[in-house]
Enzyme design. Sequence first.
Site: not given
Length: 857
Positions: A570-571, A695
């Site tokens: 995600s990052f 997650d």
Amino acid sequence: MAFAPISILIFYVALLWLQHMRVSSALSRNNESDHLALLKFHESISNDPHQILSSWNASNHFCNWHGVTCSHKHQRVTELKLQGYGLRGTVSPHVGNLSFLRNLGLGSNYFHGEIPAELGRLFRLKNLSLWDNALTGEIPINLTSCIELRYLRLSENGFIGIIPNGLGSLRKLEMLHLDSNNLTGYIPASIWNLSSLKVLSVGYNNLEGSIPEEINQLENLIILAIHANKFSGAFPSSLYNMSSLTIISAANNQLNVTQLPHNMFSTLFNLQQFGIAGNQIAGFIPTSISNASSLQLFDIGGNYFVGKVPSLGNLKDLSLLDLELNNLGGSSNSDLDFITSLENCSQLEILSLASNNFGGILHNSIANLSTQLMYLYLGGNQLHGAIPASLGKYLNLIGLSLESNKFIGTIPTSFGKFHKLQILVLQGNQLSGEIPTCLGNLSQLVEIRISENKLQGKIPPIFGKMKHLSSLDLSKNNLSGVIPLQILSLSSLSKLLNLSHNSLNGSLPIEIGTLKALGTFDISENDLSGLQNISVLEYVNVSFNMLDGEVPKEGVFKNASAISVVGYGSFGSVYRGRIESEDKFVAIKVLNLQKKGGGKSFDFECNALKNIRHRNLVKILTCCSSIDYKGQEFKALVFEYMSNGSLDEWLHSLAESVDQPRTLDLDRRFNILYDVASALHYLHCECEQPIVHCDLKPRNILLDDDMVAHVSDFGLARLLSTFNGVPQKQSSTTGIKGTIGYAPPVLEMLTGRRPTDDIFKDGHDLHSYVRTACPNKLLEIVDSALLRKQTQQPSTAVAKEIIMEELIPMHPNEEKAIFSLFGIGLACSMESPKERLNMMDVTRELNQITKVFHSRQ
């Protein structure tokens, strides 16, 4: 004729005996109906973690079952109390057949679904307690038929809709607890007719409207709790004449009172707690408050009270006075005159006047309060002059906050007497001089904030004696010298060490490497050499010089050469690299700091991984937080490399080769599930600070050379702290959610379907897809790769190019294992977290499945 009376007597005896037999038979049938109702209730329990219902068996009469009480005469169930046992299931409608039931207590469990309407049949019921569950739906109107109800507690659930108007017909009701739900609308007018009501608690809902004058009809009301709603308007004047009231809690509403009536407190002689914090109340505190001689708790924080505080000398039993977050005072020297009147309050333990407009000098009279004082909060005002040395009198002080005022002079040496002090906040003043060495006596200190003052001299080594210290902020002063080694050796520092914006010099000591548990370490704006550019530091083993240069698609590092991109998160991106000095492959996760949340993701992952070690967690080798050659911020995490990639690749890979097909049989999948469960059990139950991953999905489950699973990617991890034994969410990840659509991977591993597949739409999801197939069609939705096949070659020449496959029947124990795993998957993916199976139960059930699974012949 002489025997006629005897014949008549025999006749009547026989008649009475027949009637007795008829009654006994009827009682027996009714008794059996209770037995059947309890059996049905037992069937509705899907999980009994403490085996509380183990006594519910045929060898015991049901009146002897745990939690069951029967009447002595008729052996009918009068009480069913099973509170606080973690039971999971639904409330069976058959409970409505327990017609003699007077007490039903199922609070603090995990019951879900709606309250069955059949409970309305229990016309003898006096106590209904279903608090702290996961019940939903509306409060059934049928409960108004339980006309004997005295106690109704439905708080801490998920009820929606309005409060039924019919509750006002329960004339004997004494306690009504509906707080902590999602109720809307108004408090029905019929409630104000319940003259027997002693407790009305509806806090933490979405109720609106005003409190009417008719409230005075609740002549026995002791507690009125309407906090955290949307109530508006003024309190009715009739409220002030209710002498029975002991607690009023109306915090966080939209109440707007221009001025409280002067006779309000004079009529509440029995008032013990008055909390109206967080409303929109304006006006003065009336002088008649002094007439409330029994007041113990007075909390009006977070409102719009203005002006002077009247004398409170008559409140001799007062233990808490909270006036913070108002507009009291006016920067005059007489603002704190009322403190003198508090000298008579011999029980005062907490005094908070923070965030007001109190001005003037804090005189020595502040030392004339009760010696029981434990918390003194005066921050955020306009106080000036020196801090009185006489404060040292309060030997029981735990928290002292004087920040954001205009105090001058030195820190009093009398502070060295605070042997119980845990929090000392003096920041944002104009204090000067050196940090007194007497503070070294405060061995219980957890947090010290003395930043933004004019302190000077060297940082003394005294802080090394504070074995509980987790946060130290001395920034923005005129301190000089080197960083004392005693601070860098303090293992308890875990939240903050901020020494920035001083005049510290010298090289950064090697002992800085002991601060691996630290969340934030800021030494910027000093003259230190070494790792001077690192302001947020969890691991100091690697600087940017070891991971030099940009990281393009074919990213090249100086000493850790990136070979290929192996994943995306995600990052940021994950690269496969090699540490040449150790001749080993590593996974290097480089954060995309241009993406919102990228920097925080780095901090969260470091916080989550810094103190955890488990064979089924990915191992972090080091990290880098530095500046690249362009002068831009650079953050990277270095992990052990997992050669077999992610579970996602094995479940959904489209690039299988003929020679090496990437499939997972049932044995492998079970082992992976067990590995993941072991990791989560460790994170939830065995860490000093529990961690929730947030997650968990197949892409974040990595497989090593031996196909052992390792949970990775803690960028969204939520840390839980414990306060008085109750888990509390840290604010670091509040509001962050994981990948949309994803749930624990059990069902995905069994079905081979992603939770985001196109077939799941219009309110359907993987959970409902599996639940619909239970129990008879589960094998129809199992991933075909789990079904063992054998290949047959046709004997005819015509069909020699055709390959035929035939399913091999599963071993019965394999079917049992799959069915059990589906059950775990459903329990772990319930929509409400309260309904989900906890990891202790998951691992316990997996151990049971292991025995069955590995008993195949």
